[in-house]
Design a protein around this motif. Structure first.
Motif, mmCIF file in Angstrom:
data_model
loop_
_atom_site.group_PDB
_atom_site.id
_atom_site.type_symbol
_atom_site.label_atom_id
_atom_site.label_comp_id
_atom_site.label_asym_id
_atom_site.label_seq_id
_atom_site.Cartn_x
_atom_site.Cartn_y
_atom_site.Cartn_z
ATOM 1 N N LEU A 1 60.748 43.295 -67.825
ATOM 2 C CA LEU A 1 61.379 43.719 -69.069
ATOM 3 C C LEU A 1 60.956 42.752 -70.166
ATOM 4 C CD1 LEU A 1 63.592 45.832 -70.069
ATOM 5 C CD2 LEU A 1 65.162 43.892 -69.999
ATOM 6 N N MET A 2 60.565 43.272 -71.346
ATOM 7 C CA MET A 2 60.015 42.432 -72.400
ATOM 8 C C MET A 2 60.722 42.725 -73.720
ATOM 9 S SD MET A 2 55.966 42.902 -71.400
ATOM 10 C CE MET A 2 55.494 41.250 -71.933
ATOM 11 N N THR A 3 61.122 41.644 -74.429
ATOM 12 C CA THR A 3 61.785 41.811 -75.711
ATOM 13 C C THR A 3 61.801 40.465 -76.438
ATOM 14 O OG1 THR A 3 63.791 42.654 -76.812
ATOM 15 C CG2 THR A 3 64.112 41.348 -74.807
ATOM 16 N N THR A 4 62.458 40.411 -77.604
ATOM 17 C CA THR A 4 62.712 39.147 -78.293
ATOM 18 C C THR A 4 64.191 39.064 -78.638
ATOM 19 O OG1 THR A 4 62.408 39.844 -80.618
ATOM 20 C CG2 THR A 4 60.419 39.311 -79.358
ATOM 21 N N VAL A 5 64.649 37.855 -78.882
ATOM 22 C CA VAL A 5 66.055 37.624 -79.201
ATOM 23 C C VAL A 5 66.299 37.874 -80.689
ATOM 24 C CG1 VAL A 5 66.228 35.927 -77.347
ATOM 25 C CG2 VAL A 5 65.712 35.160 -79.678
ATOM 26 N N PRO A 6 67.552 37.950 -81.123
ATOM 27 C CA PRO A 6 67.840 38.103 -82.548
ATOM 28 C C PRO A 6 67.154 37.024 -83.388
ATOM 29 C CG PRO A 6 69.823 38.460 -81.267
ATOM 30 C CD PRO A 6 68.779 37.988 -80.294
ATOM 31 N N VAL B 1 56.405 40.948 -82.310
ATOM 32 C CA VAL B 1 56.215 41.574 -80.996
ATOM 33 C C VAL B 1 54.753 41.625 -80.568
ATOM 34 C CG1 VAL B 1 58.298 42.991 -81.200
ATOM 35 C CG2 VAL B 1 56.109 43.893 -82.019
ATOM 36 N N LEU B 2 53.821 41.256 -81.418
ATOM 37 C CA LEU B 2 52.416 41.366 -81.038
ATOM 38 C C LEU B 2 52.086 40.471 -79.849
ATOM 39 C CD1 LEU B 2 49.659 42.522 -81.432
ATOM 40 C CD2 LEU B 2 49.280 40.978 -83.355
ATOM 41 N N GLY B 3 52.675 39.282 -79.800
ATOM 42 C CA GLY B 3 52.471 38.413 -78.646
ATOM 43 C C GLY B 3 52.951 39.069 -77.363
ATOM 44 N N LEU B 4 54.071 39.795 -77.437
ATOM 45 C CA LEU B 4 54.570 40.511 -76.265
ATOM 46 C C LEU B 4 53.601 41.601 -75.827
ATOM 47 C CD1 LEU B 4 58.409 41.050 -76.804
ATOM 48 C CD2 LEU B 4 57.300 39.556 -75.141
ATOM 49 N N LEU B 5 52.985 42.291 -76.791
ATOM 50 C CA LEU B 5 52.019 43.329 -76.445
ATOM 51 C C LEU B 5 50.803 42.738 -75.731
ATOM 52 C CD1 LEU B 5 52.016 45.715 -79.538
ATOM 53 C CD2 LEU B 5 52.627 46.297 -77.189
ATOM 54 N N MET B 6 50.352 41.577 -76.205
ATOM 55 C CA MET B 6 49.238 40.909 -75.538
ATOM 56 C C MET B 6 49.611 40.536 -74.105
ATOM 57 S SD MET B 6 48.170 38.545 -78.793
ATOM 58 C CE MET B 6 46.857 37.626 -77.966
ATOM 59 N N ARG C 1 54.745 46.851 -63.676
ATOM 60 C CA ARG C 1 55.295 47.922 -64.513
ATOM 61 C C ARG C 1 56.177 47.271 -65.560
ATOM 62 N NH1 ARG C 1 56.944 53.752 -62.396
ATOM 63 N NH2 ARG C 1 54.764 53.480 -61.856
ATOM 64 N N CYS C 2 55.790 47.413 -66.820
ATOM 65 C CA CYS C 2 56.475 46.722 -67.917
ATOM 66 C C CYS C 2 57.281 47.702 -68.755
ATOM 67 C CB CYS C 2 55.463 46.013 -68.808
ATOM 68 S SG CYS C 2 54.435 44.787 -67.958
ATOM 69 N N VAL C 3 58.436 47.240 -69.208
ATOM 70 C CA VAL C 3 59.275 48.008 -70.128
ATOM 71 C C VAL C 3 59.431 47.184 -71.395
ATOM 72 C CG1 VAL C 3 61.533 49.036 -70.530
ATOM 73 C CG2 VAL C 3 60.512 49.127 -68.241
ATOM 74 N N GLN C 4 58.932 47.721 -72.509
ATOM 75 C CA GLN C 4 59.051 47.042 -73.807
ATOM 76 C C GLN C 4 60.276 47.566 -74.544
ATOM 77 O OE1 GLN C 4 57.590 44.831 -75.817
ATOM 78 N NE2 GLN C 4 55.515 44.434 -75.056
ATOM 79 N N LEU C 5 61.123 46.654 -74.995
ATOM 80 C CA LEU C 5 62.316 47.043 -75.751
ATOM 81 C C LEU C 5 62.234 46.623 -77.208
ATOM 82 C CD1 LEU C 5 65.159 46.306 -73.183
ATOM 83 C CD2 LEU C 5 63.990 48.460 -73.667
ATOM 84 N N GLY C 6 61.052 46.177 -77.671
ATOM 85 C CA GLY C 6 60.914 45.824 -79.075
ATOM 86 C C GLY C 6 61.543 44.484 -79.389
ATOM 87 N N ALA C 7 61.848 44.299 -80.680
ATOM 88 C CA ALA C 7 62.265 42.981 -81.160
ATOM 89 C C ALA C 7 63.760 42.912 -81.444
ATOM 90 C CB ALA C 7 61.494 42.631 -82.431
ATOM 91 N N GLN C 8 64.285 41.700 -81.374
ATOM 92 C CA GLN C 8 65.609 41.316 -81.872
ATOM 93 C C GLN C 8 66.746 42.068 -81.184
ATOM 94 O OE1 GLN C 8 65.666 39.961 -86.132
ATOM 95 N NE2 GLN C 8 64.075 41.517 -86.367
ATOM 96 N N LEU C 9 66.710 42.072 -79.871
ATOM 97 C CA LEU C 9 67.786 42.694 -79.104
ATOM 98 C C LEU C 9 68.897 41.672 -78.888
ATOM 99 C CD1 LEU C 9 68.094 45.515 -77.782
ATOM 100 C CD2 LEU C 9 67.448 44.444 -75.618
ATOM 101 N N PRO C 10 70.153 42.031 -79.123
ATOM 102 C CA PRO C 10 71.258 41.098 -78.867
ATOM 103 C C PRO C 10 71.247 40.615 -77.419
ATOM 104 C CG PRO C 10 72.025 42.977 -80.124
ATOM 105 C CD PRO C 10 70.630 43.301 -79.709
#
Length: 336
Positions: A202-207, A212-217, A228-237
């Motif tokens: 699971l991949m995301t960033t904190v608030p 997110v480009l680093g996560l995509l790399m 198998r990766c799941v991207q949840l985008g940026a700034q998730l609580p």
């Protein structure tokens, strides 16, 4: 074309300076009182007027603030010192925040290849830029594309933005196009059966961490390893991150931290998340934030560069290997 371009000698009012620099009017007044800069002139009505050289200095200050500096560190510095800092500072555009993730690249940031891409960005032809990136993916393969093209290009774009040779909208154009190119390339990687694609990541960033480009790399490199990766985008609580880990039955949580956040924020977020996660779920962190070089809580793994991800996956599989799952935990390209 802005007022400053039309007449470089003409002082600007405070509203125009706000438009030119992105620094709010209230902030400009506070800096004037607290740091002695800017030092506007006054017109006949007593309204503030900012000379062109002060506006340019404010532009440099804004770039450094976006790169993680604090006002107290930079607002009172002379133009020459600000110029030096912008040429060598850690960069926090979306593109450049990912550059540290891609350490150990084959191409330097000032290589002819990077220069050619930056020239293409400045032509403002998004479709031509997309095609050029797509051709390099097909020619080089995704792994070399990430390390030999994307990582040094991120650095080059960030440096050009900081020097003022690349406009903000041009950097944004690059970020949007490269993210689309990366997602398209990642989606083309054949998916293994769910039982064969562990660890589930699971991949995301904190608030307050928008990049997110680093996560995509990182996702590209992990997907090539069969994860198998799941991207949840940026700034998730943080509470939602912990719930998402359980909902997706993730084996590993991957977070990226640029130097936009203060080290204390990073350490607090990592410690908080580690305490929320099930013990068997691993937490991998990467990025350019200096907090990642400090002592982190037990159960947190730092992946300092893209090249650290494959060994991390290998280590995970070794620790979860059993006679019945030996074949299932190998990446697809490793099996006959």
């Amino acid at each position: 074309m802005n007022d400053l371009t039309l007449n470089p000698a003409k002082p600007l009012g405070i509203a125009a300076v706000e438009r030119e620099t992105g620094i709010g009017k209230d902030t400009l007044r506070v800096w004037e009182r607290r740091y002695g800069f800017p030092q506007p002139e006054r017109d006949a009505a007593g309204d503030r007027l900012y000379p062109a050289e002060q506006v340019e200095r404010l532009r440099l200050i804004k770039r450094l603030l976006d790169a993680g500096h604090r006002p107290a560190q930079v607002v009172s510095l002379p133009f020459e010192r600000l110029d030096v800092l912008t040429r060598g500072a850690g960069l926090l555009t979306e593109a450049s925040s990912a550059a540290a993730t891609g350490a150990l690249t084959a191409e330097p940031a000032d290589s002819p290849l990077v220069s050619a891409y930056i020239a293409l960005i400045k032509q403002h032809d998004a479709e031509r830029l997309r095609r050029a990136l797509q051709q390099d993916v097909m020619r080089m393969g995704l792994d070399r594309f990430v390390t030999d093209i994307v990582a040094p290009l991120n650095t080059g774009v960030g440096q050009a933005w900081m020097r003022g040779t690349l406009e903000v909208f041009e950097e944004h154009l690059y970020s949007e196009v490269i993210q689309r190119a990366m997602r398209t390339a990642i989606s083309a990687i054949p998916l293994a059966d769910a039982a064969q694609s562990r660890p589930r990541v699971l991949m995301t960033t904190v608030p307050q961490e928008p990049h997110v480009l680093g996560l995509l790399m990182a996702e590209a490199m992990l997907a090539l390893e069969g994860c198998r990766c799941v991207q949840l985008g940026a700034q998730l609580p943080l509470s939602d991150i912990a719930r998402a880990v359980r909902a997706h039955a993730a084996d590993v949580l991957v977070l990226s931290f640029s130097s936009l956040l203060q080290p204390a924020q990073v350490l607090d977020a990592v410690a908080d998340l580690r305490s929320r996660l099930p013990q068997q779920v691993e937490l991998w962190v990467g990025g350019s934030n200096p907090a990642l070089r400090k002592r982190l809580p037990e159960g947190v793994r730092v992946t300092a560069s893209l090249s650290d991800l494959a060994p991390a996956v290998h280590d995970w599989r070794e620790r979860h290997r059993s006679p019945s799952t030996t074949d299932l935990l190998l990446p697809p390209q490793s099996r006959d």
